[in-house]
Design a protein around this motif. Structure first.
Motif, PDB file in Angstrom:
ATOM      1  N   GLY A 261       0.859  -1.273  -0.055  1.00  0.00           N
ATOM      2  CA  GLY A 261      -0.021   0.065   0.062  1.00  0.00           C
ATOM      3  C   GLY A 261       0.880   1.391   0.040  1.00  0.00           C
ATOM      4  N   LEU A 262       1.903   1.444  -0.906  1.00  0.00           N
ATOM      5  CA  LEU A 262       2.749   2.398  -0.952  1.00  0.00           C
ATOM      6  C   LEU A 262       2.761   3.289  -2.168  1.00  0.00           C
ATOM      7  CD1 LEU A 262       4.785   4.190   0.656  1.00  0.00           C
ATOM      8  CD2 LEU A 262       6.663   2.822  -0.511  1.00  0.00           C
ATOM      9  N   LEU A 263       2.699   2.286  -3.276  1.00  0.00           N
ATOM     10  CA  LEU A 263       2.544   2.899  -4.634  1.00  0.00           C
ATOM     11  C   LEU A 263       1.689   3.581  -4.923  1.00  0.00           C
ATOM     12  CD1 LEU A 263       4.473   2.870  -7.385  1.00  0.00           C
ATOM     13  CD2 LEU A 263       3.020   1.046  -8.158  1.00  0.00           C
ATOM     14  N   GLU A 264       0.364   3.365  -4.537  1.00  0.00           N
ATOM     15  CA  GLU A 264      -0.743   4.026  -4.872  1.00  0.00           C
ATOM     16  C   GLU A 264      -0.963   5.399  -4.353  1.00  0.00           C
ATOM     17  OE1 GLU A 264      -2.299   1.760  -1.086  1.00  0.00           O
ATOM     18  OE2 GLU A 264      -0.684   1.499  -2.821  1.00  0.00           O
ATOM     19  N   HIS A 265      -0.240   5.708  -3.228  1.00  0.00           N
ATOM     20  CA  HIS A 265      -0.423   7.074  -2.688  1.00  0.00           C
ATOM     21  C   HIS A 265       0.325   8.207  -3.142  1.00  0.00           C
ATOM     22  CE1 HIS A 265      -2.233   5.548   0.936  1.00  0.00           C
ATOM     23  NE2 HIS A 265      -1.623   4.627   0.836  1.00  0.00           N
ATOM     24  N   PHE A 266       1.202   7.876  -4.506  1.00  0.00           N
ATOM     25  CA  PHE A 266       1.791   8.898  -5.129  1.00  0.00           C
ATOM     26  C   PHE A 266       1.304   8.965  -6.540  1.00  0.00           C
ATOM     27  CE2 PHE A 266       4.474   7.228  -2.060  1.00  0.00           C
ATOM     28  CZ  PHE A 266       5.122   8.224  -1.704  1.00  0.00           C
ATOM     29  N   PRO A 267       1.286  10.145  -7.373  1.00  0.00           N
ATOM     30  CA  PRO A 267       0.652  10.625  -8.527  1.00  0.00           C
ATOM     31  C   PRO A 267       1.745  10.006  -9.401  1.00  0.00           C
ATOM     32  CG  PRO A 267       0.179  12.648  -7.071  1.00  0.00           C
ATOM     33  CD  PRO A 267       1.061  11.747  -6.015  1.00  0.00           C
ATOM     34  N   ASP A 268       1.430  10.079 -10.937  1.00  0.00           N
ATOM     35  CA  ASP A 268       2.313   9.605 -11.595  1.00  0.00           C
ATOM     36  C   ASP A 268       3.599  10.207 -11.726  1.00  0.00           C
ATOM     37  OD1 ASP A 268       0.219   7.709 -12.340  1.00  0.00           O
ATOM     38  OD2 ASP A 268       0.026   8.585 -14.471  1.00  0.00           O
ATOM     39  N   GLU A 269       3.757  11.584 -11.490  1.00  0.00           N
ATOM     40  CA  GLU A 269       5.025  11.865 -11.449  1.00  0.00           C
ATOM     41  C   GLU A 269       6.114  11.502 -10.541  1.00  0.00           C
ATOM     42  OE1 GLU A 269       2.306  15.378  -9.727  1.00  0.00           O
ATOM     43  OE2 GLU A 269       2.245  13.654 -11.044  1.00  0.00           O
ATOM     44  N   TYR A 270       5.387  10.911  -9.444  1.00  0.00           N
ATOM     45  CA  TYR A 270       6.413  10.365  -8.361  1.00  0.00           C
ATOM     46  C   TYR A 270       6.531   8.714  -8.552  1.00  0.00           C
ATOM     47  CZ  TYR A 270       5.870  14.978  -6.596  1.00  0.00           C
ATOM     48  OH  TYR A 270       5.859  16.431  -6.484  1.00  0.00           O
ATOM     49  N   LYS A 271       5.720   8.299  -9.380  1.00  0.00           N
ATOM     50  CA  LYS A 271       5.866   6.731  -9.335  1.00  0.00           C
ATOM     51  C   LYS A 271       7.041   6.155  -9.568  1.00  0.00           C
ATOM     52  CE  LYS A 271       0.888   5.364  -9.351  1.00  0.00           C
ATOM     53  NZ  LYS A 271       0.252   6.708  -9.560  1.00  0.00           N
TER      54      LYS A 271
END
Length: 351
Positions: A261-271
């Motif tokens: 449950g970490l990746l989904e907390h960042f918008p595309d520009e930070y993934k």
């Protein structure tokens, strides 16, 4: 007579190998020492649906679903401060709200919320009735998702995703560890693991992890016999570090880098930066393990109803194809992928 030490051991370690195959609903959670039957496995675990990740593109898989509803705490804070809630405050609010639900005695709380609802009906105040009814609905949903279905921890599903790694007494780094559940499950599956948990907030170390029940049993293995074995929290070698992931000074020294449950907390520009956090600390041949909440109708309803508990931060719901494509485009090969009850999962390695 039982000695004091033996009484404490029975209290903290109530399950042994003779309980393997059993499950029970306890007041706050479900203990589950079962393995999947073949029929159940096919019902609850779907693996490796994509044959060639290089053939996927964003036009085909679409974009993740952004959860727009916000918690009342977040909205009130932003109204008072006249600015967006900063990430550290967001995570602090979220972790406190989430932990309060994890430690609830659900049967007892259910009785209390129902009584409160009936008292509110007698008040004839619509605001009190709506609030009381909302509490009943939230608690029933939490009971179903976490205590009946065991969809949040989902030990059988997580074991299915994490099994078969080519590691021996691995060093495990858990990014955004919270209470640390999945790293402990890995520790049971791969005995002798050295686990480092990292989270942004002191609260996760001093409360969420510290109060994780000593009596919770993890089904894993016994390397000396090759048979299954029940493990507990105090069986594992764990170091808990409170820090921003970006400040970590570790080198490429871990066999497994894990996030839940970490990746989904960042918008595309930070993934891509999030993906790099998993690469940065891996030994050659090491594994990055990731899970995210699934984009399905049940999940959308859950995050809507449980907004006050869950929605203090930016959040997306994804398909496993979307999740895998982010990591593939960030330089990872996907060696296993799939979805379980409420999560997507990836096992991947840097190219």
């Amino acid at each position: 007579m039982l000695t004091q030490e033996r009484v404490k051991d029975v209290k903290n370690h109530p399950y042994s190998n003779q309980h393997i195959g059993e499950t029970a609903k306890l007041p706050s959670f479900r203990m589950d020492l079962r393995k999947y039957s073949e029929k159940e496995y096919n019902k609850f675990v779907t693996l490796n649906t994509v044959r060639d990740w290089s053939q996927l593109n964003w036009k085909d898989v679409g974009r993740p679903y952004e959860v727009k509803s916000k918690s009342k705490e977040k909205k009130n804070w932003e109204h008072v401060h006249n600015q967006p809630m900063d990430p550290h405050t967001s995570w602090t609010f979220f972790n406190k709200a989430f932990h309060e639900w994890f430690v609830k005695d659900v049967p007892e709380e259910t009785q209390e919320t129902k009584q409160q609802f009936f008292r509110s009906l007698r008040s004839f105040k619509i605001g009190e009735v709506k609030q009381a009814l909302g509490s009943v609905v939230q608690l029933q949903l939490w009971n179903y998702v976490h205590r009946i279905q065991d969809g949040i921890w989902d030990p059988r599903g997580k074991r299915a995703l994490f099994e078969g790694l080519d590691v021996n007494k691995p060093k495990v780094l858990f990014l955004g560890a919270a209470e640390g559940y999945e790293a402990m499950q890995l520790g049971a599956m791969y005995p002798g693991a050295e686990i480092v948990m990292v989270d942004y907030g002191e609260y996760c170390k001093t409360t969420r992890f510290a109060e994780f029940p000593e009596s919770y049993p993890f089904l894993g293995s016994n390397p000396s016999t090759g048979q299954s074995k029940v493990h507990y929290k105090d069986d594992f070698s764990i170091e808990y570090v409170v820090d921003d992931i970006r400040n970590l000074k570790y080198g490429r020294e871990f066999d497994i880098v894990l996030s839940v449950g970490l990746l989904e907390h960042f918008p595309d520009e930070y993934k891509h930066e999030v993906a790099d956090w998993h690469r940065r600390f891996l030994k050659p041949g090491g594994y990055a393990l990731l899970t995210t909440p699934r984009n399905q109708i049940r999940s959308r309803v859950y995050y809507r109803i449980m907004a006050d508990v869950m929605n203090h931060t930016y959040r997306e719901l994804m398909t496993v194809e979307q999740m895998g494509l982010y990591m593939y485009e960030s330089g990872f090969d996907i060696s296993r992928h799939g979805y379980i009850k409420v999560h997507n999962g990836l096992v991947c390695q840097p190219r």
